[in-house]
Design a protein around this motif. Sequence first.
Motif, mmCIF file in Angstrom:
data_model
loop_
_atom_site.group_PDB
_atom_site.id
_atom_site.type_symbol
_atom_site.label_atom_id
_atom_site.label_comp_id
_atom_site.label_asym_id
_atom_site.label_seq_id
_atom_site.Cartn_x
_atom_site.Cartn_y
_atom_site.Cartn_z
ATOM 1 N N ASN A 60 0.828 -1.215 0.000
ATOM 2 C CA ASN A 60 0.000 0.000 0.000
ATOM 3 C C ASN A 60 0.855 1.254 0.000
ATOM 4 O O ASN A 60 0.586 2.200 -0.740
ATOM 5 C CB ASN A 60 -0.952 0.013 1.201
ATOM 6 C CG ASN A 60 -2.166 -0.846 0.991
ATOM 7 O OD1 ASN A 60 -2.401 -1.352 -0.103
ATOM 8 N ND2 ASN A 60 -2.935 -1.035 2.029
ATOM 9 N N TRP A 61 1.883 1.278 0.844
ATOM 10 C CA TRP A 61 2.752 2.451 0.884
ATOM 11 C C TRP A 61 3.454 2.622 -0.458
ATOM 12 O O TRP A 61 3.549 3.729 -0.980
ATOM 13 C CB TRP A 61 3.784 2.340 2.008
ATOM 14 C CG TRP A 61 4.643 3.564 2.067
ATOM 15 C CD1 TRP A 61 4.326 4.764 2.624
ATOM 16 C CD2 TRP A 61 5.950 3.722 1.501
ATOM 17 N NE1 TRP A 61 5.350 5.664 2.445
ATOM 18 C CE2 TRP A 61 6.367 5.043 1.757
ATOM 19 C CE3 TRP A 61 6.812 2.882 0.806
ATOM 20 C CZ2 TRP A 61 7.596 5.542 1.344
ATOM 21 C CZ3 TRP A 61 8.039 3.373 0.396
ATOM 22 C CH2 TRP A 61 8.416 4.695 0.676
ATOM 23 N N MET A 62 3.918 1.515 -1.022
ATOM 24 C CA MET A 62 4.632 1.582 -2.299
ATOM 25 C C MET A 62 3.755 2.176 -3.399
ATOM 26 O O MET A 62 4.245 2.878 -4.274
ATOM 27 C CB MET A 62 5.088 0.185 -2.741
ATOM 28 C CG MET A 62 6.011 -0.497 -1.760
ATOM 29 S SD MET A 62 7.632 0.212 -1.749
ATOM 30 C CE MET A 62 8.412 -0.815 -2.904
ATOM 31 N N LEU A 63 2.445 1.922 -3.316
ATOM 32 C CA LEU A 63 1.519 2.415 -4.334
ATOM 33 C C LEU A 63 0.875 3.747 -3.969
ATOM 34 O O LEU A 63 0.104 4.306 -4.740
ATOM 35 C CB LEU A 63 0.426 1.374 -4.584
ATOM 36 C CG LEU A 63 0.910 0.051 -5.160
ATOM 37 C CD1 LEU A 63 -0.227 -0.961 -5.191
ATOM 38 C CD2 LEU A 63 1.524 0.239 -6.535
ATOM 39 N N GLY A 64 1.172 4.248 -2.751
ATOM 40 C CA GLY A 64 0.596 5.514 -2.322
ATOM 41 C C GLY A 64 -0.844 5.382 -1.872
ATOM 42 O O GLY A 64 -1.591 6.359 -1.888
ATOM 43 N N VAL A 65 -1.231 4.179 -1.443
ATOM 44 C CA VAL A 65 -2.597 3.933 -0.987
ATOM 45 C C VAL A 65 -2.641 4.044 0.519
ATOM 46 O O VAL A 65 -1.841 3.435 1.221
ATOM 47 C CB VAL A 65 -3.063 2.515 -1.404
ATOM 48 C CG1 VAL A 65 -4.436 2.210 -0.838
ATOM 49 C CG2 VAL A 65 -3.037 2.365 -2.908
ATOM 50 N N SER A 66 -3.591 4.802 1.022
ATOM 51 C CA SER A 66 -3.737 4.963 2.459
ATOM 52 C C SER A 66 -5.145 4.585 2.877
ATOM 53 O O SER A 66 -6.109 5.053 2.297
ATOM 54 C CB SER A 66 -3.456 6.402 2.872
ATOM 55 O OG SER A 66 -3.748 6.559 4.236
ATOM 56 N N THR A 67 -5.235 3.746 3.894
ATOM 57 C CA THR A 67 -6.549 3.364 4.403
ATOM 58 C C THR A 67 -6.725 3.802 5.850
ATOM 59 O O THR A 67 -7.750 3.544 6.443
ATOM 60 C CB THR A 67 -6.735 1.841 4.317
ATOM 61 O OG1 THR A 67 -5.679 1.203 5.030
ATOM 62 C CG2 THR A 67 -6.744 1.357 2.891
ATOM 63 N N THR A 68 -5.730 4.463 6.434
ATOM 64 C CA THR A 68 -5.787 4.809 7.846
ATOM 65 C C THR A 68 -6.488 6.129 8.129
ATOM 66 O O THR A 68 -6.994 6.323 9.206
ATOM 67 C CB THR A 68 -4.374 4.865 8.452
ATOM 68 O OG1 THR A 68 -3.598 5.809 7.707
ATOM 69 C CG2 THR A 68 -3.698 3.509 8.417
ATOM 70 N N THR A 69 -6.506 7.032 7.198
ATOM 71 C CA THR A 69 -7.110 8.339 7.430
ATOM 72 C C THR A 69 -7.438 8.990 6.091
ATOM 73 O O THR A 69 -6.856 8.653 5.072
ATOM 74 C CB THR A 69 -6.154 9.248 8.230
ATOM 75 O OG1 THR A 69 -6.759 10.521 8.402
ATOM 76 C CG2 THR A 69 -4.823 9.432 7.540
#
Length: 110
Positions: A60-69
């Motif tokens: 997720n970080w590598m793809l710039g995806v954030s699910t936390t906020t």
Amino acid sequence: METLARRLQERARQLGISNAEAARRAGLDERRYAHYASGRREPDLVTLVRIASALGTSPNWMLGVSTTTSDPELAEFIERFANAANGMSKQEVELCVIQAEAIVAAKSRQ
């Protein structure tokens, strides 16, 4: 592809390693990895997971995806903290968690 390439380069800098070393850690040919790091190609899901694991981060970080906020800036800080924590001992991570919990507790008393 642009985000992935930027994140691959950023993570290598954070770890103080070259693309060649990142490729070695992920078990990939240097040339193949260089295509990902330059944005010329995208890895398949299995390869992305392997690279993220080898670099101590998440796909997720590598793809710039954030699910936390929903706040992208806060999400970036959280991901940076998680990446930094991968380089810490269990005791160091525990100390950081205790400090973070103390900050939250102090805010709730105000």
